[in-house]
Design a protein around this motif. Structure first.
Motif, PDB file in Angstrom:
ATOM      1  N   TRP A  36      -1.376   9.350  -6.429  1.00 48.69           N
ATOM      2  CA  TRP A  36      -2.430   9.707  -5.488  1.00 48.69           C
ATOM      3  C   TRP A  36      -3.037   8.414  -4.960  1.00 48.69           C
ATOM      4  N   TYR A  37      -3.150   8.342  -3.640  1.00 49.47           N
ATOM      5  CA  TYR A  37      -3.810   7.243  -2.959  1.00 49.47           C
ATOM      6  C   TYR A  37      -5.009   7.807  -2.204  1.00 49.47           C
ATOM      7  N   ARG A  38      -5.880   6.912  -1.769  1.00 51.95           N
ATOM      8  CA  ARG A  38      -6.948   7.323  -0.881  1.00 51.95           C
ATOM      9  C   ARG A  38      -7.236   6.234   0.142  1.00 51.95           C
ATOM     10  N   GLN A  39      -7.699   6.703   1.275  1.00 55.62           N
ATOM     11  CA  GLN A  39      -8.059   5.803   2.373  1.00 55.62           C
ATOM     12  C   GLN A  39      -9.482   6.120   2.770  1.00 55.62           C
ATOM     13  N   ALA A  40     -10.375   5.208   2.467  1.00 54.92           N
ATOM     14  CA  ALA A  40     -11.797   5.418   2.750  1.00 54.92           C
ATOM     15  C   ALA A  40     -12.101   5.122   4.218  1.00 54.92           C
ATOM     16  N   PRO A  41     -13.156   5.724   4.753  1.00 56.75           N
ATOM     17  CA  PRO A  41     -13.529   5.446   6.153  1.00 56.75           C
ATOM     18  C   PRO A  41     -13.903   3.984   6.339  1.00 56.75           C
ATOM     19  N   GLY A  42     -13.501   3.452   7.475  1.00 55.83           N
ATOM     20  CA  GLY A  42     -13.828   2.071   7.781  1.00 55.83           C
ATOM     21  C   GLY A  42     -12.925   1.044   7.139  1.00 55.83           C
ATOM     22  N   THR A  43     -11.859   1.492   6.480  1.00 52.76           N
ATOM     23  CA  THR A  43     -10.955   0.543   5.823  1.00 52.76           C
ATOM     24  C   THR A  43      -9.657   0.374   6.603  1.00 52.76           C
ATOM     25  N   GLY A  44      -9.619   0.894   7.808  1.00 49.15           N
ATOM     26  CA  GLY A  44      -8.410   0.773   8.601  1.00 49.15           C
ATOM     27  C   GLY A  44      -7.290   1.581   8.000  1.00 49.15           C
ATOM     28  N   THR A  45      -6.137   0.952   7.818  1.00 49.23           N
ATOM     29  CA  THR A  45      -4.983   1.652   7.259  1.00 49.23           C
ATOM     30  C   THR A  45      -4.778   1.348   5.783  1.00 49.23           C
ATOM     31  N   GLN A  46      -5.727   0.632   5.170  1.00 50.67           N
ATOM     32  CA  GLN A  46      -5.562   0.241   3.772  1.00 50.67           C
ATOM     33  C   GLN A  46      -5.742   1.448   2.866  1.00 50.67           C
ATOM     34  N   ARG A  47      -4.797   1.681   1.996  1.00 55.58           N
ATOM     35  CA  ARG A  47      -4.851   2.780   1.048  1.00 55.58           C
ATOM     36  C   ARG A  47      -4.938   2.229  -0.369  1.00 55.58           C
ATOM     37  N   GLU A  48      -5.811   2.835  -1.143  1.00 51.03           N
ATOM     38  CA  GLU A  48      -6.027   2.426  -2.529  1.00 51.03           C
ATOM     39  C   GLU A  48      -5.271   3.365  -3.449  1.00 51.03           C
ATOM     40  N   LEU A  49      -4.523   2.786  -4.375  1.00 49.05           N
ATOM     41  CA  LEU A  49      -3.840   3.600  -5.372  1.00 49.05           C
ATOM     42  C   LEU A  49      -4.876   4.080  -6.384  1.00 49.05           C
ATOM     43  N   VAL A  50      -5.047   5.378  -6.498  1.00 48.75           N
ATOM     44  CA  VAL A  50      -6.068   5.957  -7.364  1.00 48.75           C
ATOM     45  C   VAL A  50      -5.513   6.231  -8.761  1.00 48.75           C
ATOM     46  N   ALA A  51      -4.336   6.841  -8.814  1.00 53.58           N
ATOM     47  CA  ALA A  51      -3.755   7.209 -10.106  1.00 53.58           C
ATOM     48  C   ALA A  51      -2.267   7.470  -9.921  1.00 53.58           C
ATOM     49  N   TRP A  52      -1.527   7.281 -11.010  1.00 58.52           N
ATOM     50  CA  TRP A  52      -0.118   7.682 -10.972  1.00 58.52           C
ATOM     51  C   TRP A  52       0.292   8.224 -12.319  1.00 58.52           C
ATOM     52  N   ILE A  53       1.356   9.007 -12.295  1.00 60.08           N
ATOM     53  CA  ILE A  53       1.854   9.644 -13.497  1.00 60.08           C
ATOM     54  C   ILE A  53       3.370   9.561 -13.490  1.00 60.08           C
ATOM     55  N   SER A  54       3.923   9.159 -14.623  1.00 61.13           N
ATOM     56  CA  SER A  54       5.368   9.044 -14.721  1.00 61.13           C
ATOM     57  C   SER A  54       5.987  10.409 -15.003  1.00 61.13           C
ATOM     58  N   SER A  55       7.307  10.462 -14.972  1.00 60.84           N
ATOM     59  CA  SER A  55       7.994  11.721 -15.232  1.00 60.84           C
ATOM     60  C   SER A  55       7.777  12.196 -16.670  1.00 60.84           C
ATOM     61  N   SER A  56       7.467  11.272 -17.562  1.00 65.22           N
ATOM     62  CA  SER A  56       7.222  11.636 -18.960  1.00 65.22           C
ATOM     63  C   SER A  56       5.751  11.891 -19.254  1.00 65.22           C
ATOM     64  N   GLY A  57       4.897  11.715 -18.235  1.00 63.08           N
ATOM     65  CA  GLY A  57       3.492  12.049 -18.402  1.00 63.08           C
ATOM     66  C   GLY A  57       2.549  10.889 -18.655  1.00 63.08           C
ATOM     67  N   ASN A  58       3.060   9.674 -18.636  1.00 65.81           N
ATOM     68  CA  ASN A  58       2.170   8.523 -18.777  1.00 65.81           C
ATOM     69  C   ASN A  58       1.334   8.374 -17.513  1.00 65.81           C
ATOM     70  N   THR A  59       0.064   8.039 -17.699  1.00 68.77           N
ATOM     71  CA  THR A  59      -0.852   7.969 -16.565  1.00 68.77           C
ATOM     72  C   THR A  59      -1.551   6.614 -16.493  1.00 68.77           C
ATOM     73  N   VAL A  60      -1.896   6.242 -15.272  1.00 68.24           N
ATOM     74  CA  VAL A  60      -2.650   5.021 -15.014  1.00 68.24           C
ATOM     75  C   VAL A  60      -3.683   5.330 -13.939  1.00 68.24           C
ATOM     76  N   TYR A  61      -4.881   4.759 -14.083  1.00 67.00           N
ATOM     77  CA  TYR A  61      -5.969   5.008 -13.132  1.00 67.00           C
ATOM     78  C   TYR A  61      -6.591   3.684 -12.676  1.00 67.00           C
TER      79      TYR A  61
END
Length: 123
Positions: A36-61
């Motif tokens: 999951w990424y997000r793009q806040a208003p006023g940041t142009g096209t820059q997207r921030e990586l919010v969280a990711w999850i691997s196929s085995s369920g490991n998560t990072v935030y």
């Protein structure tokens, strides 16, 4: 081709919760990391990586959402979710899901993106 459709965005008061969903469909042999990424208003096209999850369920935030957001996936349904609690005005953004997917055993891993869903947190 692979299609991603996000849903669950909307307007919520600060302190509230939302649950985003992302449905993955199309020519899918396997799905790797889901993000999951997000793009806040006023940041142009820059997207921030919010969280990711691997196929085995490991998560990072990202630090700013730790303890408030939870990413999960349903491999049987090709879905990824983002449970967002204790929302703050600074969480206001367009949220995008992205996945790494292969269309066959021998195909290359490719990244696919959804169209985004708006989350607005009012203070």
């Amino acid at each position: 081709q692979v299609q991603l459709v996000e849903s669950g965005g909307g307007l919520v008061q600060a302190g509230g919760s939302l649950r985003l969903s992302c449905a993955v469909s199309g020519s899918i042999f396997s799905i790797g990391i889901m993000r999951w990424y997000r793009q806040a208003p006023g940041t142009g096209t820059q997207r921030e990586l919010v969280a990711w999850i691997s196929s085995s369920g490991n998560t990072v935030y990202v630090d700013s959402v730790k303890g408030r957001f939870a990413i999960s996936r349903d491999n049987a349904k090709n879905m990824v979710y983002l449970q967002m609690n204790s929302l703050k005005s600074e969480d206001t953004a367009i949220y995008y899901c992205a996945v790494d997917s292969k269309s066959s055993r021998v195909a290359s891993l490719r990244e696919y993106w959804g169209q985004g869903t708006q989350v607005t947190v009012s203070s």
